[in-house]
Design a protein around this motif. Sequence first.
Motif, PDB file in Angstrom:
ATOM      1  N   VAL A  48       0.839  -1.203   0.000  1.00 18.75           N
ATOM      2  CA  VAL A  48       0.000   0.000   0.000  1.00 18.75           C
ATOM      3  C   VAL A  48       0.872   1.251   0.000  1.00 18.75           C
ATOM      4  N   ASN A  63      -8.740  11.076  -8.803  1.00 17.90           N
ATOM      5  CA  ASN A  63      -9.857  11.175  -7.837  1.00 17.90           C
ATOM      6  C   ASN A  63     -10.946  12.101  -8.355  1.00 17.90           C
ATOM      7  N   ARG A  75     -16.036  15.017   1.372  1.00 11.98           N
ATOM      8  CA  ARG A  75     -15.128  15.510   2.411  1.00 11.98           C
ATOM      9  C   ARG A  75     -15.782  16.648   3.209  1.00 11.98           C
ATOM     10  N   GLY A  96      -2.651  11.638   3.060  1.00 13.12           N
ATOM     11  CA  GLY A  96      -2.258  11.632   1.653  1.00 13.12           C
ATOM     12  C   GLY A  96      -1.743  12.990   1.206  1.00 13.12           C
ATOM     13  N   ASP A 116       0.566  10.319   7.491  1.00 11.69           N
ATOM     14  CA  ASP A 116       0.482   9.354   6.394  1.00 11.69           C
ATOM     15  C   ASP A 116       1.851   8.697   6.305  1.00 11.69           C
ATOM     16  N   PHE A 117       1.895   7.452   5.795  1.00 15.45           N
ATOM     17  CA  PHE A 117       3.225   6.831   5.709  1.00 15.45           C
ATOM     18  C   PHE A 117       3.852   6.913   4.319  1.00 15.45           C
ATOM     19  N   MET A 121       3.207  11.011  -1.226  1.00 12.10           N
ATOM     20  CA  MET A 121       1.898  11.658  -1.043  1.00 12.10           C
ATOM     21  C   MET A 121       2.097  12.914  -0.183  1.00 12.10           C
ATOM     22  N   ALA A 141      -0.283   4.792  10.743  1.00 13.56           N
ATOM     23  CA  ALA A 141      -1.554   4.933  11.461  1.00 13.56           C
ATOM     24  C   ALA A 141      -1.738   3.844  12.511  1.00 13.56           C
ATOM     25  N   LEU A 142      -1.001   2.751  12.377  1.00 11.71           N
ATOM     26  CA  LEU A 142      -1.151   1.661  13.348  1.00 11.71           C
ATOM     27  C   LEU A 142      -0.232   1.847  14.547  1.00 11.71           C
TER      28      LEU A 142
HETATM   29  C1  LIG Z   1      -6.856   6.593  -0.710  1.00 14.90           C
HETATM   30  S1  LIG Z   1      -5.599   7.555   0.005  1.00 14.90           S
HETATM   31  C2  LIG Z   1      -6.545   8.782   0.856  1.00 14.90           C
HETATM   32  C3  LIG Z   1      -5.820  10.083   0.998  1.00 14.90           C
HETATM   33  C4  LIG Z   1      -6.675  11.229   1.566  1.00 14.90           C
HETATM   34  N1  LIG Z   1      -7.201  10.903   2.878  1.00 14.90           N
HETATM   35  C5  LIG Z   1      -7.807  11.592   0.634  1.00 14.90           C
HETATM   36  O1  LIG Z   1      -8.942  11.604   1.071  1.00 14.90           O
HETATM   37  O2  LIG Z   1      -7.530  11.855  -0.532  1.00 14.90           O
HETATM   38  C6  LIG Z   1      -5.100   6.498   1.335  1.00 14.90           C
HETATM   39  C7  LIG Z   1      -3.888   7.013   2.074  1.00 14.90           C
HETATM   40  O3  LIG Z   1      -3.728   6.207   3.239  1.00 14.90           O
HETATM   41  C8  LIG Z   1      -2.347   6.070   3.490  1.00 14.90           C
HETATM   42  N2  LIG Z   1      -2.185   4.918   4.396  1.00 14.90           N
HETATM   43  C9  LIG Z   1      -2.677   3.666   4.230  1.00 14.90           C
HETATM   44  N3  LIG Z   1      -2.339   2.901   5.280  1.00 14.90           N
HETATM   45  C10 LIG Z   1      -1.621   3.700   6.118  1.00 14.90           C
HETATM   46  C11 LIG Z   1      -0.990   3.482   7.362  1.00 14.90           C
HETATM   47  N4  LIG Z   1      -1.009   2.287   7.970  1.00 14.90           N
HETATM   48  N5  LIG Z   1      -0.370   4.506   7.954  1.00 14.90           N
HETATM   49  C12 LIG Z   1      -0.312   5.729   7.357  1.00 14.90           C
HETATM   50  N6  LIG Z   1      -0.877   5.991   6.157  1.00 14.90           N
HETATM   51  C13 LIG Z   1      -1.521   4.981   5.557  1.00 14.90           C
HETATM   52  C14 LIG Z   1      -1.754   5.905   2.112  1.00 14.90           C
HETATM   53  O4  LIG Z   1      -0.381   6.195   2.092  1.00 14.90           O
HETATM   54  C15 LIG Z   1      -2.577   6.910   1.298  1.00 14.90           C
HETATM   55  O5  LIG Z   1      -1.958   8.172   1.240  1.00 14.90           O
END
Ligand SMILES: C[S@@+](CC[C@H](N)C(=O)[O-])C[C@H]1O[C@@H](n2cnc3c(N)ncnc32)[C@H](O)[C@@H]1O
Length: 274
Positions: A48, A63, A75, A96, A116-117, A121, A141-142
């Motif tokens: 991911v 998007n 949003r 993101g 975000d990781f 992004m 996030a975990l």
């Molecule tokens: C679909 S994008 C959504 C971005 C933003 N929230 C938006 O609405 O456009 C999902 C985001 O979640 C981040 N992500 C997924 N799992 C994650 C984790 N465990 N820790 C941090 N970020 C995570 C991804 O890197 C990505 O940028």
Amino acid sequence: MLCTGGVAWTDGGQGCPRRDRPAPARAPVWDRDALRDPHGQPDKALRVEAMFDALAPTYELVNTLGSLGRDAAWRRRAVAAAGAAAGEVVLDICCGTGDMLRALAAATPALLVGVDFAEQMLARANFAGARVPVHVVRADALRLPVADDVVDAVTCAFGVRNFADGPRGLAEMYRVLRPRGRVVILEFAQPEHPLWRVLYRLYVGRLLPLLAAVVSRERIRAYHYLARSIRTFEPARNLALRLETAGFREVTWRTMNFGGVVLYRGVKPPADAG
Ligand SMILES: C[S@@+](CC[C@H](N)C(=O)[O-])C[C@H]1O[C@@H](n2cnc3c(N)ncnc32)[C@H](O)[C@@H]1O
């Protein structure tokens, strides 16, 4: 413990600037095998993260085109549900490129922090012109580098489905929220109505990957992952139950976009609640 953006960071606000695992030379492809069970892949987090790093340059464009601009309205509803007031701290998890943070900044006077990781992004998160200061930190996030009970509202748009461990992600949201703090989650779902479900599958499974292939020229089948990860993700009522299991109360969920998008909300109970 230092404070950045009003949040008590457990690591001085540095998040995870250094990768704790080597960066893959190329993002792993979501091949047929992996797509059979995207949520069960042992290396889901790595996939991911690498996938979003690769998608970052065209993420927002796909998007906007893919949702016909509706994503901004989803949003805005999430921002309203978070109900942040002046002086409060909002933590946007999986921020993101910052779409949700910009929506929050346009509507609330709260202090905003995103995590975000995916480095690429975050590198595109631009808050020029925002009326309030916005901070972003690279973090998982975990394992949020945030102290317990310090955040007034947590938002997470289209992130939860990507977690390698969903319950742990919700537990982290609960931990960092102060009592009476709100959690607001936006996530895709499959419409329940059979007709909408068929159309939705056609759209997300066929048209969107085609659009993304043209716009982003990605070769890692990221938008096939999107379709499969929605199809194999849990139904909205299950996620609502998971929020309750994590400890949240007053849990509500409402569907948008013919059931294809769900807005969840919950409240962390006061410390003295039985
Ligand atoms: C679909 S994008 C959504 C971005 C933003 N929230 C938006 O609405 O456009 C999902 C985001 O979640 C981040 N992500 C997924 N799992 C994650 C984790 N465990 N820790 C941090 N970020 C995570 C991804 O890197 C990505 O940028």
